[in-house]
Design a protein around this motif. Structure first.
Motif, mmCIF file in Angstrom:
data_model
loop_
_atom_site.group_PDB
_atom_site.id
_atom_site.type_symbol
_atom_site.label_atom_id
_atom_site.label_comp_id
_atom_site.label_asym_id
_atom_site.label_seq_id
_atom_site.Cartn_x
_atom_site.Cartn_y
_atom_site.Cartn_z
ATOM 1 N N PHE A 35 0.885 -1.262 -0.059
ATOM 2 C CA PHE A 35 -0.103 -0.060 0.057
ATOM 3 C C PHE A 35 1.033 1.116 -0.012
ATOM 4 O O PHE A 35 2.130 1.070 0.494
ATOM 5 N N PRO A 36 0.370 2.391 -0.605
ATOM 6 C CA PRO A 36 1.175 3.582 -0.518
ATOM 7 C C PRO A 36 1.936 3.863 0.867
ATOM 8 O O PRO A 36 1.085 3.707 1.780
ATOM 9 N N LYS A 37 2.965 3.888 1.005
ATOM 10 C CA LYS A 37 3.589 4.047 2.351
ATOM 11 C C LYS A 37 3.841 5.538 2.930
ATOM 12 O O LYS A 37 4.155 5.659 3.942
ATOM 13 N N ILE A 38 3.430 6.552 1.981
ATOM 14 C CA ILE A 38 3.376 7.890 2.298
ATOM 15 C C ILE A 38 2.098 8.481 2.132
ATOM 16 O O ILE A 38 1.322 8.074 1.302
ATOM 17 N N GLY A 39 1.865 9.645 2.671
ATOM 18 C CA GLY A 39 0.738 10.086 2.390
ATOM 19 C C GLY A 39 -0.333 9.899 3.731
ATOM 20 O O GLY A 39 0.116 8.933 4.470
ATOM 21 N N GLY A 40 -1.353 10.720 3.958
ATOM 22 C CA GLY A 40 -2.561 10.625 4.868
ATOM 23 C C GLY A 40 -2.153 11.094 6.143
ATOM 24 O O GLY A 40 -0.951 12.024 6.063
ATOM 25 N N ASP A 41 -2.672 10.918 7.292
ATOM 26 C CA ASP A 41 -2.254 11.626 8.478
ATOM 27 C C ASP A 41 -1.246 11.275 9.269
ATOM 28 O O ASP A 41 -1.012 11.878 10.305
ATOM 29 N N ALA A 42 -0.641 9.904 9.099
ATOM 30 C CA ALA A 42 0.299 9.424 9.851
ATOM 31 C C ALA A 42 1.730 10.404 9.652
ATOM 32 O O ALA A 42 1.783 10.742 8.746
ATOM 33 N N PRO A 43 2.612 10.230 10.665
ATOM 34 C CA PRO A 43 3.796 10.930 10.478
ATOM 35 C C PRO A 43 4.496 10.132 9.114
ATOM 36 O O PRO A 43 4.478 9.067 8.996
ATOM 37 N N SER A 44 5.174 11.170 8.458
ATOM 38 C CA SER A 44 5.908 10.923 7.253
ATOM 39 C C SER A 44 6.799 9.561 7.506
ATOM 40 O O SER A 44 7.998 9.903 8.054
ATOM 41 N N LEU A 45 6.851 8.493 6.882
ATOM 42 C CA LEU A 45 7.710 7.401 6.933
ATOM 43 C C LEU A 45 8.851 7.937 6.113
ATOM 44 O O LEU A 45 10.071 7.420 6.489
ATOM 45 N N ARG A 46 8.511 8.540 5.012
ATOM 46 C CA ARG A 46 9.841 8.794 4.238
ATOM 47 C C ARG A 46 10.916 9.614 4.814
ATOM 48 O O ARG A 46 12.165 9.291 4.755
ATOM 49 N N THR A 78 7.807 3.136 16.172
ATOM 50 C CA THR A 78 6.797 3.873 16.439
ATOM 51 C C THR A 78 5.930 4.351 15.052
ATOM 52 O O THR A 78 4.711 4.203 14.658
ATOM 53 N N ILE A 79 6.700 5.048 14.220
ATOM 54 C CA ILE A 79 6.167 5.514 13.065
ATOM 55 C C ILE A 79 5.866 4.475 12.022
ATOM 56 O O ILE A 79 4.880 4.580 11.324
ATOM 57 N N ILE A 80 6.628 3.463 11.851
ATOM 58 C CA ILE A 80 6.155 2.404 11.157
ATOM 59 C C ILE A 80 4.936 1.797 11.505
ATOM 60 O O ILE A 80 4.053 1.483 10.528
ATOM 61 N N GLN A 81 4.546 1.634 12.788
ATOM 62 C CA GLN A 81 3.393 1.010 13.327
ATOM 63 C C GLN A 81 2.302 2.110 13.077
ATOM 64 O O GLN A 81 1.004 1.442 12.755
#
Lengths: 312, 327
Positions: free
Chosen positions: A12-23, A41-44
């Motif tokens: 699934f797209p790994k970036i975008g949305g409300d979660a902290p930026s994985l990139r 924590t950010i991955i989860q």
């Protein structure tokens, strides 16, 4: 009466949305600006975000999003003994690359990173887990140890079966095995049946899915003989005439093109699939990995699946 | 078109991009936040170009590149300078690397010269030839989302028309060597005729030595047809897979010159001189000496500046040794 549900496929797209930026945070982690607990924590949070976005789009069988996976093979290169990786290689005809797995010694299953991530995602509502197919994995490997393609496939199959068992224990309601190699190249059908029969005995639903190119009739028959469900890419030409499978996944929304399918196109594909393949259970899904689309368009595309499901 | 370039045996070059200095990444971010002007950004891109040229002259390459200081992704950069596109949000290419994949939403048209400024700027800094660098029409097609044209063929032809205009701009600016990259072809051998048509539409009749670069794909399928590509040189990555590719090419026609990728650019380990000498010797079991150019496997943008310099220096030293033993 055919049971109809919806799902997505693969990463699934790994970036975008409300979660902290994985990139951004992975870059920080690479530069030692955040520690391993912070990146975990950010991955989860991004696993949670990926599952939540699928549920919000009305997806019945959300995946765990494979947020930690850098490619279809990376969790296994990390966790199994005997595997390393070397340079990068394009994944079939995409512009997405994978690290080539290199077999340097006896392949030994140790722990399942895939199941550990699925267990996290299950808490958020994930239902479908993912594994690479035996033939796809073998085709990607550089074999510096067995020097025998059939032996390599046999060992990969044994290890992937252990991974599948761990996914069952982690609560996967369905395991999707990605086998584009079986659509790409003609493989010995007896070997396909022999390998996938063991997966067919697992106490959960198994789907063997191709994308980019479809199975031949012979390959589809060999999977039916193994008593596993079948996933096809219905946006591409499909030569399969007979497919008496109880469980079929139809890739109906193209995850490699941004243009949204019209209601007419989706209705036609849906009607064709239902008429051609009268399975007991049909899952309408994206054609392949959702991450091939930019995040916002991915969300718009997966929302179309709800419309497909609700068509009369 | 074969033209006299007056180069030594085994000319050395690089594939295109150089690592972007931190100040450039910072400046680009500031520019997008409207904190610095276009002119200020351009001045820093030119500064980076000067550093790239100095590096290449220091290590002694024979054919230089401008280093692509102004470019991000190789498809997006061109799409942003043509008419017909929306640029998408990022999609991942590998690991934690992303690019903004272009979306074709109307007819593709030439708007302005895209690469001419930095070609001219770099060429003025050196007496050595600088390559003009374009992304090929097939790769532009394959790495864009198509929401407008009816077929892949139509998209390739539309890109080719625009890229030919750019190639003519470069030729008029004094460019003698043009590289038209087609990495997407590496996994689409079934469409090599289409890629060849695209290259022909871009290059036909232009008085420049032409190169195409292809990398990281299924060469076992491409090898039998690779002779169909209408260019003077095909530049390939050999080192990343320890020259396995040479065995895949063996037995097939290869009339063009070869760009021999001898420096693996996807690892922090520098390919040492001795290994590169071994690679060149291996290549000579298939190619004639005058066919061979020596370069890294791919662009250097994923390496550090220091790694790039060390790696290229090893490459040049190995090439000089190979020249001596092949006099």
């Amino acid at each position: 009466m055919t049971k109809i549900s919806t799902s997505t496929v693969g990463i699934f797209p790994k970036i975008g949305g409300d979660a902290p930026s994985l990139r951004a945070n992975l870059h920080k982690f690479d530069r030692d600006e955040i520690d391993i607990a912070a990146i975990e924590t950010i991955i989860q949070k991004n696993i949670e975000r990926a599952v939540a976005e699928q549920i919000a789009a009305g997806i019945d069988l959300p995946t765990d999003g494979l947020i930690r996976w850098t490619d279809l093979f990376s969790p296994f290169v990390k966790s199994w003994q005997g595997l390393t990786r070397r340079g990068i290689h394009r994944f079939y005809d995409t512009n997405t690359l994978y690290g080539e797995p290199v077999v340097e010694g006896e392949l030994v299953f140790t722990a399942s990173h895939a199941a550990a991530d699925f267990a996290i995602a299950k808490e958020f509502g994930a239902k479908k887990a993912t594994l690479p197919g035996v033939f796809t994995f073998a085709a990607a490997c550089v074999d510096n140890f067995y020097h025998d393609a059939k032996k390599l496939r046999s060992v990969l199959a044994a290890n992937l079966l252990l991974e599948a068992q761990k996914l069952v224990e982690a609560g996967a309601e369905i395991i999707e095995i990605h086998e584009p190699e079986l659509g790409w190249n003609q493989i010995d059908v007896a070997e396909i049946t022999a390998i996938y029969s063991k997966f067919g005995e697992l106490k959960t639903k198994i789907l063997v899915t191709t994308y980019f190119r479809n199975f031949s009739q012979a390959t589809a028959d060999s999977l039916l003989a193994a008593k596993v469900g079948i996933g096809i890419d219905f946006s591409k030409p499909c030569v399969i005439a007979n497919l008496a499978t109880p469980l079929l996944q139809v890739g109906i929304v193209d995850s490699r093109e941004t243009k949204l399918e019209s209601a007419e196109v989706l209705a036609t594909r849906r009607a064709e699939a239902l008429q051609k393949f009268p399975a007991a259970e049909i899952i309408f899904a994206t054609t392949s990995h959702v991450e091939y689309l930019p995040h916002e368009i991915a969300l718009a595309k997966i929302a179309l699946l709800q419309n497909v499901k609700n068509l009369k | 078109m074969k033209i006299d370039l007056n180069l030594p045996l085994f000319p050395t070059t690089s594939v295109g991009s150089f690592p972007k200095p931190e100040y450039l990444a910072t400046a680009r971010a500031q520019f997008y936040r409207n904190e610095i002007s276009r002119e200020a950004l351009l001045a820093l891109e030119e500064q980076a170009t000067r550093e790239f040229i100095l590096l290449q002259e220091r290590v002694g390459l024979d054919v230089l590149v401008d280093g692509e200081a102004e470019r991000g992704d190789m498809a997006t950069f061109f799409a942003e300078k043509m008419n017909g596109f929306k640029i998408s949000e990022p999609v991942r290419s590998y690991g934690n690397r992303y690019y903004k994949k272009p979306r074709i939403v109307s007819a593709i048209e030439f708007r302005e010269p895209m690469t001419k400024h930095f070609f001219e700027y770099a060429q003025k800094l050196t007496s050595k030839p600088v390559k003009g660098m374009l992304t090929g029409p097939y790769t532009m097609m394959d790495w864009s989302f198509n929401e407008f044209y009816g077929s892949r063929e139509e998209v390739v032809r539309a890109f080719a028309k625009v890229l030919r205009e750019e190639a003519i701009e470069l030729m008029k600016a004094g460019c003698k060597i043009i590289q038209v990259d087609e990495p997407a072809l590496s996994v689409r051998s079934d469409e090599i005729e289409l890629a060849a048509e695209g290259l022909r539409l871009v290059l036909d009749g232009l008085e420049m030595y032409s190169i195409t670069h292809i990398c990281y794909g299924a060469f076992e399928f491409l090898a039998p047809k690779i002779h169909l590509l209408p260019v003077d040189q095909i530049d390939l990555e050999f080192a990343g897979r320890d020259f396995e590719l040479l065995e895949q090419l063996r037995g097939h026609e290869f009339p063009q010159d070869v760009g021999l990728g001898v420096y693996d650019v996807h690892t922090h380990k520098i390919t040492p001189q001795a290994k590169i000498e071994e690679y060149i010797a291996k290549a000579l079991t298939f190619f004639r000496p005058e066919q061979i150019w020596v370069d890294p496997d791919c662009g250097l943008k994923t390496r550090t500046f220091e790694e790039s310099e060390k790696g290229l220096a090893e490459m040049v030293a190995a090439t000089k040794a190979a020249r001596l033993s092949n006099k």
